[in-house]
Each structure stands twice: as C-alpha cells, then as structure tokens.
Design a protein around this motif. Structure first.
Motif, short mmCIF file in Angstrom:
data_model
loop_
_atom_site.label_atom_id
_atom_site.label_comp_id
_atom_site.label_asym_id
_atom_site.label_seq_id
_atom_site.Cartn_x
_atom_site.Cartn_y
_atom_site.Cartn_z
N ARG A 55 -48.47 -39.46 -11.08
CA ARG A 55 -49.42 -40.48 -11.51
C ARG A 55 -49.79 -40.24 -12.96
O ARG A 55 -50.21 -39.14 -13.33
N GLU A 56 -49.61 -41.25 -13.79
CA GLU A 56 -49.94 -41.11 -15.20
C GLU A 56 -51.44 -41.26 -15.40
O GLU A 56 -52.10 -42.09 -14.76
N LEU A 57 -51.97 -40.42 -16.28
CA LEU A 57 -53.40 -40.48 -16.59
C LEU A 57 -53.69 -41.67 -17.50
O LEU A 57 -52.89 -42.02 -18.38
N TRP A 58 -54.83 -42.28 -17.29
CA TRP A 58 -55.27 -43.35 -18.18
C TRP A 58 -55.68 -42.76 -19.52
O TRP A 58 -56.21 -41.63 -19.57
N PRO A 59 -55.48 -43.49 -20.60
CA PRO A 59 -55.96 -42.99 -21.91
C PRO A 59 -57.49 -42.98 -21.92
O PRO A 59 -58.15 -43.72 -21.17
N PRO A 60 -58.09 -42.14 -22.75
CA PRO A 60 -59.57 -42.01 -22.77
C PRO A 60 -60.30 -43.33 -22.96
O PRO A 60 -61.39 -43.52 -22.40
N GLU A 61 -59.73 -44.26 -23.75
CA GLU A 61 -60.44 -45.51 -24.01
C GLU A 61 -60.55 -46.42 -22.78
O GLU A 61 -61.38 -47.32 -22.74
N LYS A 62 -59.73 -46.16 -21.74
CA LYS A 62 -59.81 -46.97 -20.53
C LYS A 62 -60.70 -46.34 -19.47
O LYS A 62 -61.01 -46.98 -18.46
N ASP A 85 -63.93 -45.20 -17.63
CA ASP A 85 -65.30 -45.72 -17.56
C ASP A 85 -66.36 -44.61 -17.61
O ASP A 85 -67.43 -44.78 -18.21
N HIS A 86 -66.11 -43.53 -16.94
CA HIS A 86 -67.09 -42.44 -16.89
C HIS A 86 -66.37 -41.10 -17.09
O HIS A 86 -65.22 -40.94 -16.69
N GLN A 87 -67.08 -40.18 -17.71
CA GLN A 87 -66.54 -38.82 -17.92
C GLN A 87 -67.53 -37.79 -17.41
O GLN A 87 -68.73 -37.92 -17.63
N LYS A 88 -67.03 -36.79 -16.73
CA LYS A 88 -67.85 -35.66 -16.30
C LYS A 88 -67.15 -34.38 -16.76
O LYS A 88 -65.95 -34.22 -16.52
N GLN A 89 -67.90 -33.51 -17.40
CA GLN A 89 -67.33 -32.27 -17.92
C GLN A 89 -67.87 -31.08 -17.12
O GLN A 89 -69.05 -31.03 -16.77
N TYR A 90 -66.97 -30.16 -16.84
CA TYR A 90 -67.34 -28.96 -16.08
C TYR A 90 -67.02 -27.73 -16.93
O TYR A 90 -65.93 -27.65 -17.53
N PHE A 91 -67.97 -26.80 -16.99
CA PHE A 91 -67.80 -25.58 -17.78
C PHE A 91 -67.89 -24.36 -16.86
O PHE A 91 -68.68 -24.34 -15.90
N ARG A 112 -63.40 -24.06 -25.87
CA ARG A 112 -62.33 -24.09 -26.86
C ARG A 112 -61.13 -24.87 -26.29
O ARG A 112 -60.86 -24.85 -25.09
N GLY A 113 -60.37 -25.53 -27.18
CA GLY A 113 -59.15 -26.21 -26.77
C GLY A 113 -59.41 -27.52 -26.04
O GLY A 113 -60.55 -27.98 -25.89
N GLU A 114 -58.33 -28.12 -25.60
CA GLU A 114 -58.40 -29.41 -24.91
C GLU A 114 -58.65 -29.21 -23.41
O GLU A 114 -58.14 -28.25 -22.82
N PRO A 115 -59.43 -30.08 -22.80
CA PRO A 115 -59.70 -29.93 -21.37
C PRO A 115 -58.49 -30.32 -20.53
O PRO A 115 -57.61 -31.06 -20.97
N VAL A 116 -58.43 -29.78 -19.33
CA VAL A 116 -57.45 -30.22 -18.35
C VAL A 116 -58.03 -31.44 -17.63
O VAL A 116 -59.13 -31.35 -17.05
N ARG A 117 -57.35 -32.55 -17.68
CA ARG A 117 -57.92 -33.82 -17.20
C ARG A 117 -57.49 -34.11 -15.76
O ARG A 117 -56.33 -33.93 -15.40
N HIS A 118 -58.44 -34.57 -14.99
CA HIS A 118 -58.18 -35.01 -13.61
C HIS A 118 -58.98 -36.29 -13.40
O HIS A 118 -60.20 -36.32 -13.64
N GLN A 119 -58.31 -37.35 -12.96
CA GLN A 119 -58.98 -38.65 -12.84
C GLN A 119 -59.05 -39.08 -11.38
O GLN A 119 -58.09 -38.92 -10.62
N VAL A 120 -60.19 -39.63 -11.01
CA VAL A 120 -60.43 -40.15 -9.66
C VAL A 120 -60.73 -41.64 -9.77
O VAL A 120 -61.61 -42.04 -10.55
#
Length: 485
Positions: free
Chosen positions: A97-104, A106-112, A129-137
């Motif tokens: 499954r291809e990830l949607w680009p950030p501009e599409k 709707d909501h973002q949640k960040q976990y540290f 540091r660095g780029e996050p690993v992205r997972h979309q629901v």
C-alpha cells in the motif's frame, strides 16, 4: 349311396388351418420382436445421449463454471501448476500500500520514545532526529455526504413594492442529488452489480442522504441519458479496431428472453441487448466487417465472416476435445491426444504473449509440429464415421480449418475468445441477481452502463469520474467528456 368324407381329409384340413393360424401368430410375434428391438435400440441411444448430457460441465462443454454441481466442482482437473502453494510465489514482486503524500493527510499524530533503548536515559521531544517512520490508518468518517442548501431569496422593489424571488440555476434545479453522487450510484450499479434496493440502502444508511427506490431509478435514468455520447464514441472506436472479439449470453426483458451481445477490442467494449440470437442480429452488432480480424466461438451466426479473418476459439475446442476424450474406444483415445496437444498449444502461446518464447519460434513450432499432427488425428477420428463427434467433421472442412489458424498469420491476434467471455462475467452476475430489465429504456440503460464501465477500464480512466463529468455536462448542456482519446 352317399360317400362320407374321409376323416383323414378333415383332420388334414384342420391341421392346415391351425398351421396357417400359428404361422400368422409367429409372423406377428416376429414383427412385434423387431419393433421391440428397434425401440430398445432407440432407448439405449437416448439413455447414452442423456448420460452424456448429465456428464457435461464447464470443462467439457460451453456451460459456465457456475452451473457445475458440488460433485463436478470437486472433480475439476487441476491446472498443471496446481501443486504450487497458495499465495504469492517465491521471487514474486511484492505489492504494498502506497503512503499518501503529507499534503493529503487530514490528521497527524506524533509518537516519541520516553527512554533510550540502549542506556535507559529519559528522552524528550526536542531530542528527535531524522525523518519519522510513517504509518497511515484510513477511516470512514461518520458523515460522508455534503448537503448544500440553495436559498431563493426575494427582494422588494423600492419603486412599486413588488417582491421578486430569485430562480435556481437550471443545473441545480433539476435534481436533489449532485453529479458525483449520481456517478457513484451508476458505478456501483454496474461494477459491483448492486440491485436498486441495495443502492437505496447504501445511499440512505451509509452516505446518510435521503433516498428511495424511485429516486434511485430516476437518477440512473439521468446517468443513462448522460452516457449516450460516450456510448456512441465506443461504437465508433469498435468499428476502427483491428481485432475484435464477439460473444453473447442470455438476458431478460420482463418474462421475454433476450440476449446480451458484446463486441470488444483492446480499447473499448460495446454491449447491446437484442431479442434474438440470429445471423441478422450478429450482422447488426458487428456492422461492416471491413479488414478487422474477428475472434468468436463456433456459433453459426458468425459463419458469414470471411474465413481468412475469422479466428475460432481454441478454448472452446479444448472443451470439445475433453468431451471427446470421455468416449470409449479409439475415438476416446484420439480425443485424449487432441486434449493434450491443445493444452500444450495454449500454454506455449500464453508464454509467447508474455515474451517468454520468441513469437516467430512458436509460430514455426505450431506450423511444423502441431498443425500436421492435429489434422492427422482429426482425419483418423473421422474415419470412424458417426462414432466421432460432430466437431471432428466440422473442423475438417477447408473453411473451418483455415479459421482455426488465423492467429498464426496475424501477430497480436488471440487464439481464444476469453477476453469476450470475461467482458460478459459482470452482466451474467447481474442477470442472476436482477433477473433482467423491465422496459426498452432499461435495456438501453444497461447497454450504456456496461459499455462505459468496461471501456473506462480499458482506457485506464476512472468510471466514477467519467460518469460524474457526463452528468455535469448534461445538466449544464455542455459537450460530453471524451471517452476514448
């Protein structure tokens, strides 16, 4: 003196009369036995015919796989590669499954992380540091429909005091549903073969818009009118195609039997529903043959097509050979050999189309190895007279032999009519669910919906987007969108 008759003469007369009577009875019995023998022979032939009909299935006849019973399905022969494990094979490229680009998004949640996984030191967000690993629901929101209220305001004239109320734009006034909702309705009714009641449920329960069966039907009729120009474009494209396949299957208009005809190419597919399945209807569907190459089954309605441009389906021939292989004696043995040859031929031709085998090499193999042996086996079977199936005698006619090998003379021509049969699968499923149409307008609607859906698929464009644009054009009295580039 009166001479009395000799008793011996009387006895002889009695015996002769009895003998004549017995001879007559014997003759009647012989005639009766002959009649019984003829009836028995006829009954045995009929029993044999019925047993063969009971043994017909999707593997040895043109019956669809859906008509097979549980026992026949269990006995289906597995393909040569049937021993492979289920699922993707080793070395098969993965599909992710291809990830949607950030501009599409709707909501973002960040976990540290709270603590270091190495030393356990407490971490903070500013240490990231660095780029996050992205997972979309992806989720369906509770409200899927937009409602726009159009208010007609009234203004009072400062001169005479008359109030004038504004008019709605004509495109807005025509319907309570927007073009995309109508397009979605038509797309679901075609691609997913949903019934009118299922569409009504979907609009009301899932989308949350007011709906009724009458509303669904009215908007499907609007979509049908909007798709007429696109349907005409597909008809024109079919006439320009170099290779087309033709097939037909049953449909109904009320209680009357009708037929769905499809004529398809790589770029388009056109469906028409007619009340007949005759040569005249085939000529209407096909139009002027021109220089096109046709791929069909052996149905007699296509017999008027020129043999040098008419390829008969080898998948249908394979099923005939399977049925022939089930016969007793030498004819059955010949059928088994023809079946093996046919499977090998279709397998190698499929590999050729996949560029695994050079085209010219495969053509030479067919001409030098397959065709001579194939025709020799047919002639050997034909020597058995009526014991051989009718397809054997049919194939040995010069015209029909030529029709079996047209694909060798024209690169790109398919040796089976499988593409046409696949194009009819959706309508067949819809027939089983809906039991056909109820009016001529309903017939035209289904023709256009099937044509647009299948042609959009072959043009790699969204059927939903196209139908939406077509409805918008109809409401705004604008030119219809282009279906075929």
């Amino acid at each position: 003196m009166e001479i009395l008759p000799d008793k011996r003469d009387l006895r002889i007369a009695e015996l002769e009369a009895e003998n004549a009577r017995l001879r007559g009875c014997l003759k009647e019995r012989e005639l009766y036995c002959a009649k019984l023998a003829a009836q028995l022979e006829q009954a045995l032939k009929r029993i044999d015919q019925l047993e063969r009909q009971l043994g017909l299935n999707s593997q040895n006849s043109s019956k669809p796989p859906s008509s097979d019973g549980p026992k026949q399905r269990a006995q289906r022969k597995k393909k040569e590669n049937g021993k492979r494990a289920q699922g993707a094979q080793k070395g098969h490229p993965g599909h992710h499954r291809e990830l949607w680009p950030p501009e599409k998004v709707d909501h973002q949640k960040q976990y540290f992380p709270t603590n270091c996984s190495e030393c356990g030191l407490e971490l903070a967000a500013e240490d990231a540091r660095g780029e996050p690993v992205r997972h979309q629901v992806f989720e369906v929101p509770p409200k899927l429909i937009e409602c726009t209220e159009h208010q007609r305001m009234a203004c009072e004239c400062p001169g005479c005091g008359h109030r004038t109320r504004a008019k709605l734009p004509e495109a807005v006034e025509k319907s309570g549903w927007g073009p995309r909702l109508v397009g979605l309705l038509a797309t679901l009714g075609t691609l997913t073969t949903d019934t009118r009641r299922q569409l009504d449920w979907f609009v009301g329960e899932v989308l949350g818009a007011p709906s009724s069966l009458g509303c669904v039907q009215r908007h499907l009729e609007e979509a049908s009118a909007a798709l007429k120009p696109g349907f005409d474009q597909a008809c024109t494209a079919i006439q320009r195609a170099e290779q087309v396949g033709v097939d037909e299957t049953g449909w109904r208009k009320g209680r009357l039997p009708h037929w769905i005809w499809v004529i398809q190419s790589a770029q388009a597919a056109v469906y028409r529903i007619r009340s007949g399945r005759t040569k005249a209807v085939a000529q209407e569907i096909i139009g002027a043959p021109g220089a096109r190459i046709f791929v069909t089954d052996r149905y007699g309605a296509y017999s008027y097509l020129a043999a040098e441009r008419h390829q008969i389906c080898h998948a249908h021939l394979l099923r005939e050979f399977v049925k022939m292989s089930e016969l007793d004696g030498e004819v059955g043995q010949i059928g088994k050999k023809l079946e093996v040859m046919s499977r090998e031929l279709q397998g190698k031709w499929a590999r050729t189309n996949a560029d695994e085998i050079p085209h010219e090499k495969c053509v030479i193999w067919v001409r030098q190895k397959v065709r001579p042996k194939w025709e020799a086996l047919l002639k050997k079977a034909a020597a058995h007279g009526k014991a051989a199936p009718a397809v054997v005698r049919w194939l040995l006619k010069d015209k029909h032999l030529k029709m079996a090998w047209v694909f060798l003379e024209h690169p790109g021509v398919e040796m089976t009519n499988n593409a046409s049969e696949r194009a009819l699968r959706g309508p067949v499923v819809q027939r089983k669910i809906s039991w056909g149409s109820q009016s001529n307008a309903g017939l035209r609607m289904m023709e256009r919906l099937w044509t647009i859906a299948e042609t959009c698929k072959r043009q790699s464009i969204s059927a939903l987007d196209y139908i939406t644009q077509a409805v918008e054009a109809l409401r705004n009295e604008a030119p219809a969108p282009l279906l075929i580039a």
